[in-house]
Design a protein around this motif. Structure first.
Motif, PDB file in Angstrom:
ATOM      1  N   PRO A  71       2.679  -9.870   5.555  1.00 57.52           N
ATOM      2  CA  PRO A  71       2.879  -8.754   4.616  1.00 57.52           C
ATOM      3  C   PRO A  71       4.214  -8.047   4.841  1.00 57.52           C
ATOM      4  O   PRO A  71       4.662  -7.865   5.965  1.00 57.52           O
ATOM      5  N   THR A  72       4.826  -7.653   3.743  1.00 58.16           N
ATOM      6  CA  THR A  72       6.079  -6.908   3.791  1.00 58.16           C
ATOM      7  C   THR A  72       6.128  -5.940   2.613  1.00 58.16           C
ATOM      8  O   THR A  72       5.522  -6.187   1.567  1.00 58.16           O
ATOM      9  N   LEU A  73       6.836  -4.837   2.794  1.00 60.72           N
ATOM     10  CA  LEU A  73       6.993  -3.830   1.746  1.00 60.72           C
ATOM     11  C   LEU A  73       8.335  -3.955   1.027  1.00 60.72           C
ATOM     12  O   LEU A  73       8.742  -3.029   0.313  1.00 60.72           O
ATOM     13  N   GLU A  74       8.990  -5.083   1.177  1.00 59.80           N
ATOM     14  CA  GLU A  74      10.292  -5.273   0.555  1.00 59.80           C
ATOM     15  C   GLU A  74      10.193  -5.185  -0.973  1.00 59.80           C
ATOM     16  O   GLU A  74      11.079  -4.635  -1.641  1.00 59.80           O
ATOM     17  N   GLY A  75       9.125  -5.731  -1.532  1.00 60.10           N
ATOM     18  CA  GLY A  75       8.956  -5.662  -2.985  1.00 60.10           C
ATOM     19  C   GLY A  75       8.851  -4.233  -3.478  1.00 60.10           C
ATOM     20  O   GLY A  75       9.418  -3.878  -4.521  1.00 60.10           O
ATOM     21  N   TYR A  76       8.157  -3.371  -2.738  1.00 61.77           N
ATOM     22  CA  TYR A  76       8.029  -1.973  -3.128  1.00 61.77           C
ATOM     23  C   TYR A  76       9.362  -1.235  -2.963  1.00 61.77           C
ATOM     24  O   TYR A  76       9.667  -0.330  -3.744  1.00 61.77           O
ATOM     25  N   ARG A  77      10.139  -1.611  -1.959  1.00 62.55           N
ATOM     26  CA  ARG A  77      11.459  -0.985  -1.806  1.00 62.55           C
ATOM     27  C   ARG A  77      12.331  -1.317  -3.014  1.00 62.55           C
ATOM     28  O   ARG A  77      13.017  -0.447  -3.561  1.00 62.55           O
ATOM     29  N   GLN A  78      12.304  -2.581  -3.438  1.00 63.97           N
ATOM     30  CA  GLN A  78      13.084  -2.975  -4.607  1.00 63.97           C
ATOM     31  C   GLN A  78      12.581  -2.283  -5.874  1.00 63.97           C
ATOM     32  O   GLN A  78      13.379  -1.883  -6.724  1.00 63.97           O
ATOM     33  N   ALA A  79      11.260  -2.141  -5.983  1.00 63.68           N
ATOM     34  CA  ALA A  79      10.708  -1.481  -7.170  1.00 63.68           C
ATOM     35  C   ALA A  79      11.096  -0.013  -7.215  1.00 63.68           C
ATOM     36  O   ALA A  79      11.450   0.522  -8.278  1.00 63.68           O
ATOM     37  N   LEU A  80      11.052   0.661  -6.068  1.00 59.68           N
ATOM     38  CA  LEU A  80      11.386   2.085  -6.035  1.00 59.68           C
ATOM     39  C   LEU A  80      12.878   2.333  -6.266  1.00 59.68           C
ATOM     40  O   LEU A  80      13.278   3.446  -6.616  1.00 59.68           O
ATOM     41  N   ASP A  81      13.694   1.324  -6.058  1.00 57.56           N
ATOM     42  CA  ASP A  81      15.125   1.457  -6.375  1.00 57.56           C
ATOM     43  C   ASP A  81      15.377   1.440  -7.883  1.00 57.56           C
ATOM     44  O   ASP A  81      16.407   1.929  -8.344  1.00 57.56           O
ATOM     45  N   VAL A  82      14.432   0.889  -8.644  1.00 53.48           N
ATOM     46  CA  VAL A  82      14.644   0.686 -10.076  1.00 53.48           C
ATOM     47  C   VAL A  82      13.838   1.675 -10.927  1.00 53.48           C
ATOM     48  O   VAL A  82      14.328   2.186 -11.940  1.00 53.48           O
TER      49      VAL A  82
END
Length: 292
Positions: A71-82
């Protein structure tokens, strides 16, 4: 032996029939069936959340699994940038759509339910019939009209038409107002209340379940609208969340974890609104169908 076997089979059949007549057994079977059905409906949601926690390579190599191995939160970091800027636009449009449609639908529904005027039923039939016309049929004339108004690349086309033509909302409000006893309205009239005062002070407070139902449907419709922003908006600063989700999809590659993370964050407001309005929503749907 055959007679004994027949007797045993008959005994088993009688026992099964007796079990099926037991209310507790029937209730257990019913709940088990609903649980299996619920898992089937919720599987796409579980898959979306699980994929949002995967890395890019894992989402490609193991796309069907629900539980991420690393598991990683990288996808959520990218989503919160947009998402934040698009989120504000969606909130603004949802608020304008809900407010405008509630005002128009409640007034129109009350008029069709309680105020007698020539051709009332015929006009109501025409209003309902307009819902049979697909939006795509009048999309080009609508675009031409809005361009002449100077509304293209503004938010006006995304909430004014929806608020001014609330067919479903008008129908739902009319049905609900027809379920309210006329004696309440007559008592208000005897006390000297005008038509609008009766509507605002007596009928509208009783219509909270129907208002919550209309508001919920309108919010979801506005929140998920993708075609409208793509057609009428050109500036990136005016775009909404559905368009932001499309940014995670390229011509040759899709950022699946980022897309699923953005979709997960996008449905949270809908989930919260539904939880807050659930009691009124169920009551409004039930009571609005009591009279025709």
């Amino acid at each position: 032996m055959s007679a004994l076997g027949t007797t045993q089979d008959g005994g088993r059949g009688t026992a099964v029939a007796a079990m099926l007549q037991n209310p507790k057994v029937l209730r257990s079977i019913y709940y088990a069936f609903l649980a299996v059905l619920a898992i089937g409906f919720l599987f796409p949601l579980f898959w979306m959340i699980g994929t949002s926690l995967k890395s890019g390579p894992e989402s490609l190599s193991d796309a069907t699994s629900v539980i991420p191995h690393h598991p990683t939160l990288e996808g959520y970091r990218q989503a919160l940038d947009v998402l934040p800027h698009y989120f504000l636009n969606s909130v603004k449009l949802a608020f304008l759509n809900v407010l405008g449609l509630l005002v128009v639908a409640s007034l129109a529904g009350y008029a069709f339910a309680r105020i007698k005027f020539p051709g009332r039923d015929a006009v109501f039939v025409v209003v309902l019939a307009s819902a049979l016309i697909p939006n795509i049929v009048y999309l080009i004339p609508q675009y031409v009209v809005f361009r002449n108004f100077g509304w293209v690349d503004t938010h006006y086309p995304l909430w004014v038409p929806r608020a001014m033509t609330p067919v479903f909302g008008t129908f739902l409000m009319r049905q609900f107002f027809m379920s309210i006893p006329k004696e309440l309205e007559e008592a208000a009239r005897i006390d000297g209340a005008s038509v609008f005062t009766t509507f605002y002070r007596v009928m509208l407070p009783l219509a909270k379940p129907a208002l919550a139902t209309v508001a919920l449907f309108t919010f979801v419709d506005s929140w998920n609208d993708l075609l409208g922003p793509l057609i009428f908006l050109n500036s990136p600063d005016l775009q909404t969340l559905p368009v932001a989700l499309a940014l995670f999809q390229g011509e040759f590659f899709t950022n699946t974890p980022g897309l699923m993370a953005a979709a997960t964050l996008t449905i949270i407001p809908i989930f919260v609104v539904f939880l807050l309005a659930q009691r009124y929503f169920v009551q409004g749907v039930v009571m609005s169908g009591m009279k025709g």
